[in-house]
Structure formats: structure tokens, C-alpha cells
Design an enzyme around this catalytic site. Sequence first.
Site, PDB file in Angstrom:
ATOM      1  N   PRO A  19       0.847  -1.376   0.078  1.00  0.00           N
ATOM      2  CA  PRO A  19      -0.100  -0.053   0.166  1.00  0.00           C
ATOM      3  C   PRO A  19       0.836   1.181  -0.027  1.00  0.00           C
ATOM      4  O   PRO A  19       2.024   1.466   0.586  1.00  0.00           O
ATOM      5  CB  PRO A  19      -0.671  -0.070   1.332  1.00  0.00           C
ATOM      6  CG  PRO A  19      -1.027  -1.520   1.591  1.00  0.00           C
ATOM      7  CD  PRO A  19       0.631  -2.209   1.001  1.00  0.00           C
ATOM      8  N   ALA A  20       0.519   2.291  -0.521  1.00  0.00           N
ATOM      9  CA  ALA A  20       1.198   3.473  -0.920  1.00  0.00           C
ATOM     10  C   ALA A  20       1.103   4.249   0.362  1.00  0.00           C
ATOM     11  O   ALA A  20       2.167   5.064   0.605  1.00  0.00           O
ATOM     12  CB  ALA A  20       0.433   4.393  -2.090  1.00  0.00           C
ATOM     13  N   TYR A  50       9.181  -1.022  19.035  1.00  0.00           N
ATOM     14  CA  TYR A  50       8.327  -0.067  19.320  1.00  0.00           C
ATOM     15  C   TYR A  50       7.274  -0.448  20.619  1.00  0.00           C
ATOM     16  O   TYR A  50       6.836   0.135  20.973  1.00  0.00           O
ATOM     17  CB  TYR A  50       7.405   0.356  17.979  1.00  0.00           C
ATOM     18  CG  TYR A  50       7.954   0.734  16.914  1.00  0.00           C
ATOM     19  CD1 TYR A  50       9.317   1.478  17.027  1.00  0.00           C
ATOM     20  CD2 TYR A  50       7.237   0.711  15.631  1.00  0.00           C
ATOM     21  CE1 TYR A  50       9.870   1.747  15.828  1.00  0.00           C
ATOM     22  CE2 TYR A  50       7.775   1.241  14.663  1.00  0.00           C
ATOM     23  CZ  TYR A  50       9.285   1.804  14.530  1.00  0.00           C
ATOM     24  OH  TYR A  50       9.893   2.378  13.472  1.00  0.00           O
TER      25      TYR A  50
END
Length: 265
Positions: A19-20, A50
Site C-alpha cells: 500500500p502507498a 516499538y
Amino acid sequence: MTVAETTFPLPNTAGLRIPAIGFGTWQVDRTAVAAAARAGYPAFDSATMYRTERAVTGGLADAGLAPTDRFLTTKIWRSDMTERGVRSAFHASTRNFGVDTIDLLLIHWPQAAASNLETWKTMEELLEAGRVRAIGVSNFDAAELDALAAGSDTVPAVNQIELHPLRQRKALVEESRQRGISVTAYSPLGQGGPVLRDPDLTAIADDLGVTTAQVSLRWLFQKEIVSIPRSSNPDRIRQNIDLDGFALDDEQMARIDALPKQGRN
Ligand code: A2P
């Protein structure tokens, strides 16, 4: 097709696409992930370091989604960069996500060449076993990409690097692409700093009736660079994926390409 629906080819895979735009999860919580999922982000970028993989799974569930409904990325942290460490970290990530297969697994930061290679060889085995769909790296420079290539025929699908209008990394983008590696931009908003106050970006944003954040993300999109903006604010989460009602023309793209300006920022 909207920006949220757009995918770019993921090189060195069997025709996979990425996905962009994705939601960056460094320092964000489950509530923000849920807001991003509801806003339609098609991908979520996490990392062992994270400690947000469970927040991703939980946030997706809060939005009524399964982890397999979205493109998920995670990363191998420095302390896990041995064969045993990679396997153990990978299994922990799959448990945190509640999946059997992870879409994209990256080396988070390069270490010594031998350590990078041992990590990469183990990731290759996970790829061959079908446990990950694609493997790549993050924060690698050209020399580190070459050292990896010297020991392995598997070319990374992605090099994820810090990249925004005031830190364009033009040489590294070109060097990555020349090696057949796609680029993902992390901190595409410059961590909310000077990028968002830049006079040229502000002028373009005012002309278009959008925000400097939207201009920065649209600029990356039009350069076919994946971006993974972060926010904990529901309005800004929505704003950062609302990139369809405008486009940057050639002159505006060139003006941003020419940043940063000497003596400023
Ligand atoms: P907040 O969470 O309060 O929205 P990056 O993705 O480059 O690392 O930037 C993340 C930082 O930018 C966060 O501090 C975030 O703060 C801020 N931010 C994210 N989106 C926007 C926006 N559209 N406008 C202003 N600040 C933003």
C-alpha cells in the site's frame, strides 16, 4: 483509485504490492491504531522495538478488523540479530499479531556486516518457508546494501528510511532503486517539526487549500515512495490519508524537490 487504495509494486517478490500509505506506530497506542483502521489505512508499520504489535492487533480488532485484513510490517531489533534471535523475535511477532504469516519483515538498523548477513540468511529461510511474504531492510546506506548483496542473492524488497521534504535522501533513494529496492519513507512529516512550518510548503498548501502535512504526503505519493505517517490525533489521522481532492502540478513538485533552501531550517 484513491491514495488509500493505491499500491506500488513490491520488487523481488512474486508480484506482491505494498500500500502507498500506511500508519506508522512508533509511540502510538491502540486507540490511535483503531482510529487509523476506521479511517481506512491499508497498512500498519510496527517493530519489535516499538512494542506496538499488540496495539496494532487490538486496534484493528476494536475497528472490527482481523490482522489479516491489513498489510502488516514489523522489524527485527538489534539485540535479535542472530539466527536464534531472529527466529525467536519472529515467533513473538506472529503471536503478537495473531497471524501465521507476516507481510513484510525488515532488519530495523544495520549492524556489523556479519551480523546483517546472519540475520538476512535467517529471514531468507522464513521467506522460503512461506512465513513472511517479503523481506527488506531499514536505515541501510549504499555500502550496507552492497555488503548484503555480496553475501546473498535475495535482494531486499524495501529500504525503509527517514525521508521528508527537508531530508530528501536523493542519492540513497536512487542507489536503492538502482539496486531494485523500493523505498518507504518513515517520519514523512519530519516528526511534526520544521517541515510543517516550511514557507514553501505552506505557500503551496495555502494555494491548494490543504495542510503542509497533506502536501508533504502527496509529494511522496507522486514520487511513488510509500509513506507511513504517525499521529495520535483522530482529526490528523484522517487528514493524513485524505490526499485525493488535490494534486501537485509539475511546478509545485519541482519547488518541493528544490528544498531545503540554504540558510533556512
Ligand atoms: P500528533 O500525534 O499530535 O498528531 P512523523 O510521522 O513524521 O514521525 O510525524 C509525527 C508527528 O507529527 C507527531 O508528533 C504528530 O503529532 C505530528 N503530526 C502528524 N500528523 C500531523 C498533521 N497532519 N499536522 C500536524 N502535525 C501532525
